[in-house]
Scaffold this motif. Structure first.
Motif, PDB file in Angstrom:
ATOM      1  N   LEU A   1       0.833  -1.210   0.000  1.00 24.96           N
ATOM      2  CA  LEU A   1       0.000   0.000   0.000  1.00 24.96           C
ATOM      3  C   LEU A   1       0.866   1.259   0.000  1.00 24.96           C
ATOM      4  O   LEU A   1       0.651   2.177  -0.802  1.00 24.96           O
ATOM      5  CB  LEU A   1      -0.907  -0.025   1.236  1.00 24.96           C
TER       6      LEU A   1
ATOM      7  N   PRO B   1      -3.369  10.892  -4.585  1.00 24.13           N
ATOM      8  CA  PRO B   1      -4.472  10.128  -3.999  1.00 24.13           C
ATOM      9  C   PRO B   1      -5.757  10.227  -4.820  1.00 24.13           C
ATOM     10  O   PRO B   1      -6.031  11.264  -5.406  1.00 24.13           O
ATOM     11  CB  PRO B   1      -4.652  10.762  -2.611  1.00 24.13           C
TER      12      PRO B   1
ATOM     13  N   HIS C   1     -11.022   7.897  -2.398  1.00 25.71           N
ATOM     14  CA  HIS C   1     -10.501   6.787  -1.592  1.00 25.71           C
ATOM     15  C   HIS C   1      -9.080   6.986  -1.063  1.00 25.71           C
ATOM     16  O   HIS C   1      -8.575   6.113  -0.374  1.00 25.71           O
ATOM     17  CB  HIS C   1     -10.526   5.492  -2.423  1.00 25.71           C
TER      18      HIS C   1
ATOM     19  N   PHE D   1      -5.412   6.459  -1.070  1.00 24.76           N
ATOM     20  CA  PHE D   1      -4.691   5.340  -1.697  1.00 24.76           C
ATOM     21  C   PHE D   1      -5.383   4.065  -1.249  1.00 24.76           C
ATOM     22  O   PHE D   1      -5.459   3.794  -0.047  1.00 24.76           O
ATOM     23  CB  PHE D   1      -3.228   5.352  -1.265  1.00 24.76           C
ATOM     24  N   LYS D   2      -5.916   3.306  -2.191  1.00 23.79           N
ATOM     25  CA  LYS D   2      -6.725   2.141  -1.807  1.00 23.79           C
ATOM     26  C   LYS D   2      -6.335   0.944  -2.658  1.00 23.79           C
ATOM     27  O   LYS D   2      -6.198   1.062  -3.876  1.00 23.79           O
ATOM     28  CB  LYS D   2      -8.207   2.460  -1.999  1.00 23.79           C
TER      29      LYS D   2
ATOM     30  N   THR E   1      -7.000  -3.409  -3.352  1.00 22.51           N
ATOM     31  CA  THR E   1      -7.922  -4.532  -3.186  1.00 22.51           C
ATOM     32  C   THR E   1      -7.116  -5.801  -2.931  1.00 22.51           C
ATOM     33  O   THR E   1      -6.160  -6.077  -3.664  1.00 22.51           O
ATOM     34  CB  THR E   1      -8.749  -4.718  -4.484  1.00 22.51           C
TER      35      THR E   1
ATOM     36  N   PHE F   1     -10.346  -4.627   1.301  1.00 20.57           N
ATOM     37  CA  PHE F   1      -9.550  -3.487   0.855  1.00 20.57           C
ATOM     38  C   PHE F   1      -8.677  -2.953   1.986  1.00 20.57           C
ATOM     39  O   PHE F   1      -9.012  -3.107   3.169  1.00 20.57           O
ATOM     40  CB  PHE F   1     -10.473  -2.342   0.397  1.00 20.57           C
TER      41      PHE F   1
ATOM     42  N   GLN G   1      -6.707   0.823   2.739  1.00 19.58           N
ATOM     43  CA  GLN G   1      -6.492   2.145   2.182  1.00 19.58           C
ATOM     44  C   GLN G   1      -5.734   3.038   3.152  1.00 19.58           C
ATOM     45  O   GLN G   1      -5.789   2.838   4.365  1.00 19.58           O
ATOM     46  CB  GLN G   1      -7.810   2.784   1.740  1.00 19.58           C
ATOM     47  N   HIS G   2      -5.015   3.963   2.553  1.00 20.18           N
ATOM     48  CA  HIS G   2      -4.223   4.922   3.340  1.00 20.18           C
ATOM     49  C   HIS G   2      -4.689   6.325   3.005  1.00 20.18           C
ATOM     50  O   HIS G   2      -4.739   6.707   1.833  1.00 20.18           O
ATOM     51  CB  HIS G   2      -2.732   4.753   3.004  1.00 20.18           C
TER      52      HIS G   2
ATOM     53  N   SER H   1     -11.823  13.228   1.890  1.00 19.44           N
ATOM     54  CA  SER H   1     -12.252  12.582   0.649  1.00 19.44           C
ATOM     55  C   SER H   1     -13.465  13.288   0.053  1.00 19.44           C
ATOM     56  O   SER H   1     -14.247  13.928   0.762  1.00 19.44           O
ATOM     57  CB  SER H   1     -12.588  11.114   0.893  1.00 19.44           C
TER      58      SER H   1
END
Ligand code: 1HN
Length: 347
Positions: free
Chosen positions: A226, A235, A239, A241-242, A244, A261, A263-264, A271
């Motif tokens: 990630l 970004p 989301h 940084f996301k 899967t 998922f 995410q960061h 968002s």
């Protein structure tokens, strides 16, 4: 069954007779059956970890893992009748104390475990021990034998996510106990990681099942992937940084029903609004933030769990550098061909 104001009052005289025949005039209820867009089911809600942990540890003093079979506090959506966190997903917090074993069984429902607290332990799945450390994601696909053991000195606690409501909706619920505490171990610990999770796959092994052959996604690896992907990148507005968690066979989701998922969101990130037809369960692994879900404002910190119902508008804000794990019913909806998202929402 009928709306208060009938759409076609002239038809009313025949409705009693129609009802007696176990039939319904679709022209009165069409909007409830098809409709223009989804109605969110259940309500947004947060389960603060500290309070849940206290109750769980107290239960640990009163009932053993063996007595309980599974010592799980189910997270029940306050606006739903059934014991699900959403209409489609079951979530619970499970505790196994040092030296305890949750005995082996299998069932139609597929599961994932996201480890929140561990000093040593594992979940054995289909002949293989998956080591449990904080942040690790472990799957238990449908009808695979599984048992859990705490080999450490402190409590072992994780978030369970299951497709129980989906299985029950179809009336396809089967289950079986192994009849012994632990299943026989057939492979080295975390064998599925070394065999399937390095961008290579074994030449002579086939995997035809509709789930990932990787049973464990260790946090160390997921987090590194990630942050490597985030480095120097822009970004995503909705989301951050996301990523899967994916099935190396086809790039699909880890389970046929449940997607997961990580995410960061960097500190200060706010968002854009987003919604999709899936219901999502979030847990903060690192950091703290706020979530606006529909009309609810939720503040969360490490290990707190919150749910966003289907088609509810989601906005996330990171107060401190945030790592969020989440799982949803997106996998099932995509397989069935009706998943949708909406990113064109004005603020
Ligand atoms: C189950 O089998 C486990 O195996 C955890 O750890 C939670 C919730 C509903 C039904 C079965 C487990 C569960 C469950």
């Amino acid at each position: 069954m009928y709306p208060k104001t009938l759409k076609h009052p002239a038809m009313a005289p025949s409705y009693e007779k129609i009802a007696q025949m176990s039939a319904l005039p679709l022209w009165e209820i069409l909007g409830d059956v098809v409709g223009d867009e989804p109605v969110p089911m259940g309500t947004p809600h947060i389960w603060p970890y500290a309070a849940m942990r206290d109750v769980l540890l107290d239960a640990g003093q009163r009932i053993s893992a063996a007595e309980a079979e599974r010592r799980v506090l189910a997270l029940k959506n306050p606006a739903l009748e059934r014991p699900g966190i959403s209409q489609t997903l079951f979530a619970g917090l499970q505790l196994v104390l040092p030296g305890e074993v949750a005995p082996s069984h299998r069932h139609s429902a597929g599961a994932l475990r996201f480890v929140l607290e561990s000093t040593g332990g594992y979940s054995a799945v289909e002949g293989e021990r998956c080591v449990m450390r904080r942040g690790d994601l472990i799957t238990t696909p449908s009808w695979t034998w599984h048992d859990h053991e705490n080999t450490g000195t402190g409590p072992l606690i994780w978030l369970d996510g299951l497709d129980v409501p989906m299985v029950n909706f179809f009336g396809a619920r089967f289950g079986e106990e192994l009849g012994q505490e632990q299943q026989p171990i057939l492979r080295p610990d975390d064998a599925s990681v070394s065999r399937w999770a390095s961008g290579m796959r074994p030449h002579d092994q086939h995997h035809e099942q509709p789930w990932s052959p990787i049973l464990s996604y260790p946090y160390e690896r997921s987090r590194a992937a990630l942050f490597a992907a985030a480095a120097g990148a822009t970004p995503n507005p909705q989301h951050g940084f996301k990523m899967t968690y994916s099935n190396p066979m086809d790039g699909g989701h880890i389970l046929p029903t449940i997607a997961a998922f990580l995410q960061h969101l960097p500190a200060g990130f706010e968002s854009a609004a987003w919604r999709s037809s899936e219901a999502t369960v979030f847990v903060a692994v690192e950091g703290e933030g706020t979530a606006q879900i529909g009309d609810s404002q939720i503040s969360f910190g490490e290990s707190d769990i919150f749910v966003a119902p289907n088609w509810s508008v989601i906005r996330l804000q990171a107060r401190r550098d945030l790592v969020l794990f989440s799982f949803s019913d997106r996998a099932a909806q995509q397989r069935l061909g009706f998943w949708r998202e909406d990113t064109a929402l004005s603020d």
